[in-house]
Write a protein that holds these residues in place. Structure first.
Motif, PDB file in Angstrom:
ATOM      1  N   ASN A  94      11.704  55.190  -4.096  1.00  0.00           N
ATOM      2  CA  ASN A  94      10.613  54.432  -4.909  1.00  0.00           C
ATOM      3  C   ASN A  94      11.313  53.304  -5.549  1.00  0.00           C
ATOM      4  O   ASN A  94      12.212  53.571  -6.323  1.00  0.00           O
ATOM      5  CB  ASN A  94       9.907  55.461  -5.634  1.00  0.00           C
ATOM      6  N   ILE A  95      11.063  52.273  -5.202  1.00  0.00           N
ATOM      7  CA  ILE A  95      11.816  50.891  -5.685  1.00  0.00           C
ATOM      8  C   ILE A  95      10.908  50.517  -6.986  1.00  0.00           C
ATOM      9  O   ILE A  95       9.653  50.135  -6.806  1.00  0.00           O
ATOM     10  CB  ILE A  95      11.907  49.727  -4.665  1.00  0.00           C
ATOM     11  N   GLU A  96      11.725  50.125  -7.903  1.00  0.00           N
ATOM     12  CA  GLU A  96      10.899  49.545  -9.000  1.00  0.00           C
ATOM     13  C   GLU A  96      10.726  48.154  -8.803  1.00  0.00           C
ATOM     14  O   GLU A  96      11.675  47.409  -8.496  1.00  0.00           O
ATOM     15  CB  GLU A  96      11.541  49.778 -10.419  1.00  0.00           C
ATOM     16  N   ASP A  97       9.646  47.690  -9.409  1.00  0.00           N
ATOM     17  CA  ASP A  97       9.439  46.114  -9.376  1.00  0.00           C
ATOM     18  C   ASP A  97      10.254  45.353 -10.591  1.00  0.00           C
ATOM     19  O   ASP A  97      10.287  46.078 -11.467  1.00  0.00           O
ATOM     20  CB  ASP A  97       7.829  45.808  -9.494  1.00  0.00           C
ATOM     21  N   ILE A  98      10.691  44.276 -10.070  1.00  0.00           N
ATOM     22  CA  ILE A  98      11.667  43.594 -10.896  1.00  0.00           C
ATOM     23  C   ILE A  98      10.930  42.458 -11.875  1.00  0.00           C
ATOM     24  O   ILE A  98      10.428  41.604 -11.401  1.00  0.00           O
ATOM     25  CB  ILE A  98      12.819  42.672 -10.061  1.00  0.00           C
ATOM     26  N   PRO A  99      11.133  42.888 -13.468  1.00  0.00           N
ATOM     27  CA  PRO A  99      10.438  41.765 -14.116  1.00  0.00           C
ATOM     28  C   PRO A  99      11.121  40.339 -14.169  1.00  0.00           C
ATOM     29  O   PRO A  99      12.520  40.380 -13.719  1.00  0.00           O
ATOM     30  CB  PRO A  99      10.333  42.399 -15.425  1.00  0.00           C
ATOM     31  N   THR A 100      10.189  39.307 -14.275  1.00  0.00           N
ATOM     32  CA  THR A 100      11.031  38.012 -14.203  1.00  0.00           C
ATOM     33  C   THR A 100      10.722  37.389 -15.899  1.00  0.00           C
ATOM     34  O   THR A 100      10.169  37.784 -16.635  1.00  0.00           O
ATOM     35  CB  THR A 100      10.371  37.020 -13.236  1.00  0.00           C
ATOM     36  N   ALA A 101      11.471  36.052 -15.792  1.00  0.00           N
ATOM     37  CA  ALA A 101      11.303  35.662 -16.996  1.00  0.00           C
ATOM     38  C   ALA A 101      10.151  34.330 -17.055  1.00  0.00           C
ATOM     39  O   ALA A 101       9.880  33.668 -18.045  1.00  0.00           O
ATOM     40  CB  ALA A 101      12.403  34.662 -17.391  1.00  0.00           C
ATOM     41  N   VAL A 102       9.016  34.629 -15.936  1.00  0.00           N
ATOM     42  CA  VAL A 102       8.067  33.734 -15.965  1.00  0.00           C
ATOM     43  C   VAL A 102       6.793  34.214 -16.518  1.00  0.00           C
ATOM     44  O   VAL A 102       6.517  35.429 -16.372  1.00  0.00           O
ATOM     45  CB  VAL A 102       7.851  33.376 -14.621  1.00  0.00           C
ATOM     46  N   PHE A 103       5.970  33.550 -17.331  1.00  0.00           N
ATOM     47  CA  PHE A 103       4.595  34.125 -17.689  1.00  0.00           C
ATOM     48  C   PHE A 103       3.546  33.193 -17.323  1.00  0.00           C
ATOM     49  O   PHE A 103       3.604  32.173 -16.918  1.00  0.00           O
ATOM     50  CB  PHE A 103       4.569  33.900 -19.309  1.00  0.00           C
ATOM     51  N   ASN A 104       2.513  33.998 -16.905  1.00  0.00           N
ATOM     52  CA  ASN A 104       1.203  33.061 -16.454  1.00  0.00           C
ATOM     53  C   ASN A 104       0.565  32.545 -17.694  1.00  0.00           C
ATOM     54  O   ASN A 104       1.079  32.604 -18.840  1.00  0.00           O
ATOM     55  CB  ASN A 104       0.320  34.085 -15.777  1.00  0.00           C
ATOM     56  N   ALA A 105      -0.706  32.011 -17.543  1.00  0.00           N
ATOM     57  CA  ALA A 105      -1.237  31.275 -18.646  1.00  0.00           C
ATOM     58  C   ALA A 105      -1.889  32.261 -19.615  1.00  0.00           C
ATOM     59  O   ALA A 105      -2.037  31.749 -20.780  1.00  0.00           O
ATOM     60  CB  ALA A 105      -2.465  30.395 -17.939  1.00  0.00           C
ATOM     61  N   GLN A 106      -2.149  33.445 -19.421  1.00  0.00           N
ATOM     62  CA  GLN A 106      -2.376  34.373 -20.258  1.00  0.00           C
ATOM     63  C   GLN A 106      -1.319  35.199 -21.053  1.00  0.00           C
ATOM     64  O   GLN A 106      -1.309  36.031 -21.604  1.00  0.00           O
ATOM     65  CB  GLN A 106      -3.315  35.746 -19.358  1.00  0.00           C
ATOM     66  N   LYS A 107      -0.100  34.409 -20.916  1.00  0.00           N
ATOM     67  CA  LYS A 107       1.063  35.043 -21.564  1.00  0.00           C
ATOM     68  C   LYS A 107       1.668  36.356 -20.952  1.00  0.00           C
ATOM     69  O   LYS A 107       2.198  37.100 -21.770  1.00  0.00           O
ATOM     70  CB  LYS A 107       0.988  35.066 -23.139  1.00  0.00           C
ATOM     71  N   GLN A 108       1.146  36.549 -19.954  1.00  0.00           N
ATOM     72  CA  GLN A 108       1.762  37.988 -19.089  1.00  0.00           C
ATOM     73  C   GLN A 108       2.916  37.601 -18.255  1.00  0.00           C
ATOM     74  O   GLN A 108       3.078  36.824 -17.778  1.00  0.00           O
ATOM     75  CB  GLN A 108       0.557  38.430 -18.329  1.00  0.00           C
ATOM     76  N   GLN A 109       3.839  38.667 -18.603  1.00  0.00           N
ATOM     77  CA  GLN A 109       5.050  38.434 -17.779  1.00  0.00           C
ATOM     78  C   GLN A 109       4.953  38.840 -16.419  1.00  0.00           C
ATOM     79  O   GLN A 109       4.351  40.134 -16.027  1.00  0.00           O
ATOM     80  CB  GLN A 109       5.891  39.468 -18.502  1.00  0.00           C
ATOM     81  N   LEU A 110       5.373  38.006 -15.481  1.00  0.00           N
ATOM     82  CA  LEU A 110       5.054  38.258 -14.107  1.00  0.00           C
ATOM     83  C   LEU A 110       6.334  39.016 -13.565  1.00  0.00           C
ATOM     84  O   LEU A 110       7.463  38.798 -13.751  1.00  0.00           O
ATOM     85  CB  LEU A 110       5.076  36.802 -13.287  1.00  0.00           C
ATOM     86  N   THR A 111       5.991  39.841 -12.391  1.00  0.00           N
ATOM     87  CA  THR A 111       7.025  40.496 -11.737  1.00  0.00           C
ATOM     88  C   THR A 111       7.637  39.898 -10.483  1.00  0.00           C
ATOM     89  O   THR A 111       6.737  38.745 -10.186  1.00  0.00           O
ATOM     90  CB  THR A 111       6.818  41.915 -11.237  1.00  0.00           C
ATOM     91  N   ILE A 112       8.661  40.403  -9.792  1.00  0.00           N
ATOM     92  CA  ILE A 112       9.019  39.361  -8.436  1.00  0.00           C
ATOM     93  C   ILE A 112       7.962  39.720  -7.268  1.00  0.00           C
ATOM     94  O   ILE A 112       7.530  38.700  -6.561  1.00  0.00           O
ATOM     95  CB  ILE A 112      10.581  40.108  -7.996  1.00  0.00           C
ATOM     96  N   GLN A 113       7.058  40.792  -7.465  1.00  0.00           N
ATOM     97  CA  GLN A 113       6.057  41.134  -6.618  1.00  0.00           C
ATOM     98  C   GLN A 113       5.150  39.869  -6.884  1.00  0.00           C
ATOM     99  O   GLN A 113       4.259  39.531  -5.844  1.00  0.00           O
ATOM    100  CB  GLN A 113       5.530  42.305  -6.753  1.00  0.00           C
ATOM    101  N   ASP A 114       4.490  39.912  -8.120  1.00  0.00           N
ATOM    102  CA  ASP A 114       3.577  38.623  -8.351  1.00  0.00           C
ATOM    103  C   ASP A 114       3.959  37.453  -7.810  1.00  0.00           C
ATOM    104  O   ASP A 114       3.137  36.587  -7.472  1.00  0.00           O
ATOM    105  CB  ASP A 114       3.402  38.736 -10.158  1.00  0.00           C
ATOM    106  N   ILE A 115       5.253  37.011  -7.874  1.00  0.00           N
ATOM    107  CA  ILE A 115       5.628  35.631  -7.559  1.00  0.00           C
ATOM    108  C   ILE A 115       5.807  35.418  -5.983  1.00  0.00           C
ATOM    109  O   ILE A 115       5.103  34.753  -5.455  1.00  0.00           O
ATOM    110  CB  ILE A 115       6.721  35.346  -8.289  1.00  0.00           C
TER     111      ILE A 115
END
Length: 238
Positions: A94-115
């Motif tokens: 079970n691999i954990e999703d990696i958080p990034t330093a990128v935020f969307n317009a709603q100020k939500q932090q994106l993960t590597i899967q989101d990008i």
């Protein structure tokens, strides 16, 4: 001190607000890179510290090579855990999703899967703990099943992000920390070689055959003794 400017290809330079008049040698420009698939360049201007005079008429300026965040960003190592199912000869990672330093317009932090979405894959490299031979499995899912395993063996695993749409030298992220499963109870076939096992079985068969032969011989001798005893008894009344 240094002042950093960043701009998309073909557009005017924009100042990175948190990278102005800094003495640090690194500055995070993530917040300035709004379109991750565009190409950017960074321009660094050196300046003298306040209250320090300098004879330089023009301070050094350095421009970076163009880069694309989506294609060029270095990707760190993922974390993972696993479960062993000995009865099914299966291990599930079970691999954990990696958080990034990128935020969307709603100020939500994106993960590597989101990008990276459908471009994102995971590469698992594994081998028996006592062997150097390695196997590889690539999956689009963060839940990965490995089924070609020996039940009693210990296996070691490492995981890395794999993005095949990138250039070959930038397809792989950093490898995760190596993790190994515990070895199961060894069977007789792993402790002894096949020749030793065959020899043991043959010895047991020989012993069993000798015991059976001895029982048969003893039985026949007893039968002969009884027969001779009956023949030597005189008949009454003669």
């Amino acid at each position: 001190m240094a002042e950093n400017n960043a701009s998309r290809l073909g557009e005017d330079n924009q100042r990175a607000r948190h990278c102005i008049q800094t003495s640090e040698t690194e500055c995070d420009l993530t917040a300035e890179l709004t379109d991750l698939k565009s190409k950017y360049g960074a321009d660094v201007l050196s300046e003298a510290l306040k209250d320090i005079s300098s004879d330089l008429i023009e301070f050094p300026r350095t421009a970076s090579a163009l880069f694309c965040p989506y294609q060029d960003t270095l990707i760190g190592s993922p974390k993972f855990n696993f479960k062993v199912r000995k009865e099914e000869r299966k291990i599930i990672l079970n691999i954990e999703d990696i958080p990034t330093a990128v935020f969307n317009a709603q100020k939500q932090q994106l993960t590597i899967q989101d990008i990276f979405q459908n471009d994102l894959q995971y590469k698992v490299t594994y081998n028996k703990a006592k062997s150097s031979g390695k196997k590889v499995k690539i999956s689009t899912s963060r839940l990965i099943e490995l089924t070609d395993l020996d039940r009693e063996e210990s296996y070691c695993f490492s995981v890395q992000v794999y993005i095949p749409s990138r250039s070959i030298d930038k397809q792989h992220g950093e490898s995760s920390q190596l993790q190994c499963s515990a070895a199961g109870d060894p069977t007789i076939f792993t402790v002894y070689s096949s020749k030793v096992i065959a020899g043991g079985i043959l010895a047991i068969l020989v012993i069993i055959a000798a015991i059976i032969a001895a029982i048969v011989i003893c039985s026949k001798r007893r039968q002969k003794t009884k027969t001779r005893g009956k023949e030597g008894v005189p008949l009454k009344g003669v």
